[in-house]
Design a protein around this motif. Sequence first.
Motif, PDB file in Angstrom:
ATOM      1  N   TYR A  34       0.832  -1.089  -0.168  1.00  0.00           N
ATOM      2  CA  TYR A  34       0.054  -0.263  -0.039  1.00  0.00           C
ATOM      3  C   TYR A  34       0.910   1.382   0.020  1.00  0.00           C
ATOM      4  O   TYR A  34       0.548   2.153  -0.745  1.00  0.00           O
ATOM      5  CB  TYR A  34      -0.912   0.047   1.255  1.00  0.00           C
ATOM      6  N   LEU A  35       1.821   1.292   0.731  1.00  0.00           N
ATOM      7  CA  LEU A  35       2.762   2.460   0.965  1.00  0.00           C
ATOM      8  C   LEU A  35       3.985   2.354  -0.324  1.00  0.00           C
ATOM      9  O   LEU A  35       4.099   3.390  -0.730  1.00  0.00           O
ATOM     10  CB  LEU A  35       3.675   2.451   2.258  1.00  0.00           C
ATOM     11  N   LEU A  36       4.275   1.161  -0.751  1.00  0.00           N
ATOM     12  CA  LEU A  36       5.284   1.213  -1.536  1.00  0.00           C
ATOM     13  C   LEU A  36       5.246  -0.123  -2.355  1.00  0.00           C
ATOM     14  O   LEU A  36       5.120  -1.186  -1.687  1.00  0.00           O
ATOM     15  CB  LEU A  36       6.655   1.274  -0.757  1.00  0.00           C
ATOM     16  N   PHE A  41      10.199   0.172  -8.886  1.00  0.00           N
ATOM     17  CA  PHE A  41      11.606   0.860  -8.810  1.00  0.00           C
ATOM     18  C   PHE A  41      12.502   0.165  -9.075  1.00  0.00           C
ATOM     19  O   PHE A  41      13.618   0.475  -8.873  1.00  0.00           O
ATOM     20  CB  PHE A  41      11.689   1.599  -7.395  1.00  0.00           C
ATOM     21  N   GLY A  42      12.241  -1.236  -9.828  1.00  0.00           N
ATOM     22  CA  GLY A  42      13.283  -2.021 -10.175  1.00  0.00           C
ATOM     23  C   GLY A  42      13.530  -3.249  -9.366  1.00  0.00           C
ATOM     24  O   GLY A  42      14.435  -4.135  -9.896  1.00  0.00           O
ATOM     25  N   ALA A  43      12.936  -3.561  -8.234  1.00  0.00           N
ATOM     26  CA  ALA A  43      13.135  -4.762  -7.393  1.00  0.00           C
ATOM     27  C   ALA A  43      12.597  -5.688  -8.368  1.00  0.00           C
ATOM     28  O   ALA A  43      11.626  -5.888  -8.865  1.00  0.00           O
ATOM     29  CB  ALA A  43      12.420  -4.530  -6.079  1.00  0.00           C
ATOM     30  N   ASP A  44      13.372  -7.034  -8.112  1.00  0.00           N
ATOM     31  CA  ASP A  44      13.002  -8.324  -9.256  1.00  0.00           C
ATOM     32  C   ASP A  44      12.023  -9.182  -8.180  1.00  0.00           C
ATOM     33  O   ASP A  44      11.121  -9.780  -8.820  1.00  0.00           O
ATOM     34  CB  ASP A  44      14.185  -8.799  -9.595  1.00  0.00           C
ATOM     35  N   ILE A  45      12.464  -9.228  -6.852  1.00  0.00           N
ATOM     36  CA  ILE A  45      11.875 -10.225  -5.947  1.00  0.00           C
ATOM     37  C   ILE A  45      11.486  -9.435  -4.681  1.00  0.00           C
ATOM     38  O   ILE A  45      12.294  -8.732  -4.217  1.00  0.00           O
ATOM     39  CB  ILE A  45      12.744 -11.532  -5.672  1.00  0.00           C
ATOM     40  N   VAL A  46      10.408  -9.649  -4.210  1.00  0.00           N
ATOM     41  CA  VAL A  46       9.763  -9.000  -3.114  1.00  0.00           C
ATOM     42  C   VAL A  46       9.309 -10.122  -2.000  1.00  0.00           C
ATOM     43  O   VAL A  46       8.819 -10.760  -2.429  1.00  0.00           O
ATOM     44  CB  VAL A  46       8.517  -7.852  -3.381  1.00  0.00           C
ATOM     45  N   VAL A  47       9.663  -9.918  -0.756  1.00  0.00           N
ATOM     46  CA  VAL A  47       9.371 -10.683   0.279  1.00  0.00           C
ATOM     47  C   VAL A  47       8.576  -9.993   1.341  1.00  0.00           C
ATOM     48  O   VAL A  47       8.692  -8.802   1.367  1.00  0.00           O
ATOM     49  CB  VAL A  47      10.664 -11.649   0.762  1.00  0.00           C
ATOM     50  N   HIS A  48       7.782 -10.741   1.916  1.00  0.00           N
ATOM     51  CA  HIS A  48       6.851 -10.173   3.158  1.00  0.00           C
ATOM     52  C   HIS A  48       6.864 -11.222   4.311  1.00  0.00           C
ATOM     53  O   HIS A  48       6.680 -12.485   4.000  1.00  0.00           O
ATOM     54  CB  HIS A  48       5.388 -10.072   2.578  1.00  0.00           C
ATOM     55  N   SER A  49       6.919 -10.602   5.508  1.00  0.00           N
ATOM     56  CA  SER A  49       6.483 -11.536   6.638  1.00  0.00           C
ATOM     57  C   SER A  49       5.053 -11.063   6.820  1.00  0.00           C
ATOM     58  O   SER A  49       4.636 -10.024   7.266  1.00  0.00           O
ATOM     59  CB  SER A  49       7.138 -11.087   7.914  1.00  0.00           C
ATOM     60  N   ALA A  50       4.261 -11.932   6.365  1.00  0.00           N
ATOM     61  CA  ALA A  50       2.625 -11.526   6.246  1.00  0.00           C
ATOM     62  C   ALA A  50       2.117 -11.920   7.712  1.00  0.00           C
ATOM     63  O   ALA A  50       1.005 -11.435   7.771  1.00  0.00           O
ATOM     64  CB  ALA A  50       1.997 -12.733   5.357  1.00  0.00           C
ATOM     65  N   ALA A  74      12.386   9.075   1.863  1.00  0.00           N
ATOM     66  CA  ALA A  74      10.945   8.756   2.377  1.00  0.00           C
ATOM     67  C   ALA A  74      10.158   9.500   1.430  1.00  0.00           C
ATOM     68  O   ALA A  74       8.817   9.027   1.096  1.00  0.00           O
ATOM     69  CB  ALA A  74      10.906   9.158   3.779  1.00  0.00           C
ATOM     70  N   GLN A  75      10.265  10.776   1.190  1.00  0.00           N
ATOM     71  CA  GLN A  75       9.325  11.561   0.369  1.00  0.00           C
ATOM     72  C   GLN A  75       9.427  11.154  -0.925  1.00  0.00           C
ATOM     73  O   GLN A  75       8.184  11.295  -1.799  1.00  0.00           O
ATOM     74  CB  GLN A  75       9.845  13.224   0.253  1.00  0.00           C
ATOM     75  N   ARG A  76      10.521  10.482  -1.522  1.00  0.00           N
ATOM     76  CA  ARG A  76      10.553  10.133  -3.100  1.00  0.00           C
ATOM     77  C   ARG A  76       9.774   8.741  -2.924  1.00  0.00           C
ATOM     78  O   ARG A  76       8.715   8.562  -3.769  1.00  0.00           O
ATOM     79  CB  ARG A  76      12.046   9.711  -3.642  1.00  0.00           C
ATOM     80  N   TYR A  77       9.901   7.720  -1.957  1.00  0.00           N
ATOM     81  CA  TYR A  77       9.207   6.353  -2.198  1.00  0.00           C
ATOM     82  C   TYR A  77       8.202   6.307  -1.351  1.00  0.00           C
ATOM     83  O   TYR A  77       7.337   5.311  -1.617  1.00  0.00           O
ATOM     84  CB  TYR A  77      10.539   5.275  -1.511  1.00  0.00           C
ATOM     85  N   GLY A  99       1.964   8.136  -6.592  1.00  0.00           N
ATOM     86  CA  GLY A  99       3.366   8.625  -6.161  1.00  0.00           C
ATOM     87  C   GLY A  99       4.739   7.861  -6.548  1.00  0.00           C
ATOM     88  O   GLY A  99       5.569   7.749  -5.962  1.00  0.00           O
ATOM     89  N   ARG A 100       4.426   7.120  -7.742  1.00  0.00           N
ATOM     90  CA  ARG A 100       5.529   6.352  -8.516  1.00  0.00           C
ATOM     91  C   ARG A 100       6.773   7.256  -8.599  1.00  0.00           C
ATOM     92  O   ARG A 100       6.251   8.339  -9.263  1.00  0.00           O
ATOM     93  CB  ARG A 100       5.045   5.660  -9.776  1.00  0.00           C
TER      94      ARG A 100
END
Length: 458
Positions: free
Chosen positions: A188-190, A195-204, A328-331, A457-458
């Motif tokens: 939701y926030l980012l 912005f170029g990341a190939d793999i994203v992980v989460h602690s759900a 932070a203002q950018r991302y 905000g991209r």
Amino acid sequence: MSEFSTAQVHAGEARDAAHGARVTPIYLTAGFEFDSFAQAEGRFGGGEAGYTYSRSGNPTTAALERRVAALEGGREAIAVGSGQAALTVALLGLVQAGDHILSAQNVYSGTRGLFENGLRRLGIQLEFVDDPADLAEWRRRIRPNTRVLFGESIANPGTDILDIAGVADVAHEHGIPFVVDNTLATPYLLRPGDFGADIVVHSASKYLGGHGSTLGGVVVDQGSYDWSTSPFAHLTGPDEWLEGASYVQVHGAAAYTAFSRSVVASLFGPVLSPMNAFLIQQGVETLSLRVQRQSDTALAVARWLETQPEITRVDYAGLESHPSHPLAQRYLPRGQGAVLGFRLAGGAAAAERFYDAVDLFSRMTHVGDVRSLILHPASTTHAHLPAEVREETGIGGGLLRLSIGLEDVDDLIADLARGIAAVVAADVTVPDVTVPDVTAPDVTVPDVTVPDAVGAGR
């Protein structure tokens, strides 16, 4: 389905057509029945779609995977039993003995433990970038055998913001995939993939679930990395299970996800329970509402803490005083998350007095809950780290970490004022300070307007 608030409720849903259930059912089953010998053979051979065993896939879990992938703008996702499992699966889908991982220094202590005490035992080399904001240092530390660059979108607990686009450029200059832990930011926030990341992980277990009731993790393949030209021989070379073909030949752009799911997740077995998948999906449906409110409250709390003479520093990137504020203002234009740290002048003794004095904040190790939480990292989550590492990463005796929940901001500030009063009463802080009134000060959170566009905000 481009609007975030719509996608978090509807993306990837799996309705029960036979019974008319509107909510995704919980398929609480270990295995799945086959109609025939031929169907069983086809499913195990990969020629027929369907489920075989919940360790390899389950309809409830699959619905969660589709939803998180959609929210992150990714191609496909794998849901597993915890955030730690998600990071393990993501990395073991890429690296093997002799390979090198280059990581930001300021990562979560559990991640650092996985790197140093887990992956290193498997012959995987680890190195940490001292200043993650220095792109030249990332470039200098890349080796011929570097296979992964890794960082957290919002570092825990210092809340430093990663220059995702900058590090992604460094990774891609060298043909290396970039993995980002997006737990504290949430999609939701980012969305790091933007912005170029190939793999994203989460602690759900954290914000995606949101209620502190269940564990889970998710790996999202953004679909941006070309596996066919990669240095990963286990994806591009012949494989016995695929009768001599490669994962790239059989699965194309899905080669990494197919390998990580069928070889790493399935064989190592960090399975997500269908019940937990259901609970996390329920949490995702209110993600934007919770995170927007929590972020707004966190900023108000951080600003109040910054005015207290007993506190020498507040770590929250939403503050103009934080080194990561421009990033932070950018991302993170919607908000800078709900985790923050602050340092008491009286050190560990002051932290203990403060910690024991609060009443509304729950004393526990977790973040992302609807309830506000407080933790002393140096004596708990980071206690196993060498003193020099704690020093380098800012984990001092006077540091306390907060995870802001959904309570009223005035009540939270009143509780923190109790902590300040306890520190002053014990005379373990700076001299000549004024004991704050423990009643809630006149601090308000602005009305929350939740923007809908995923790519805002991209």
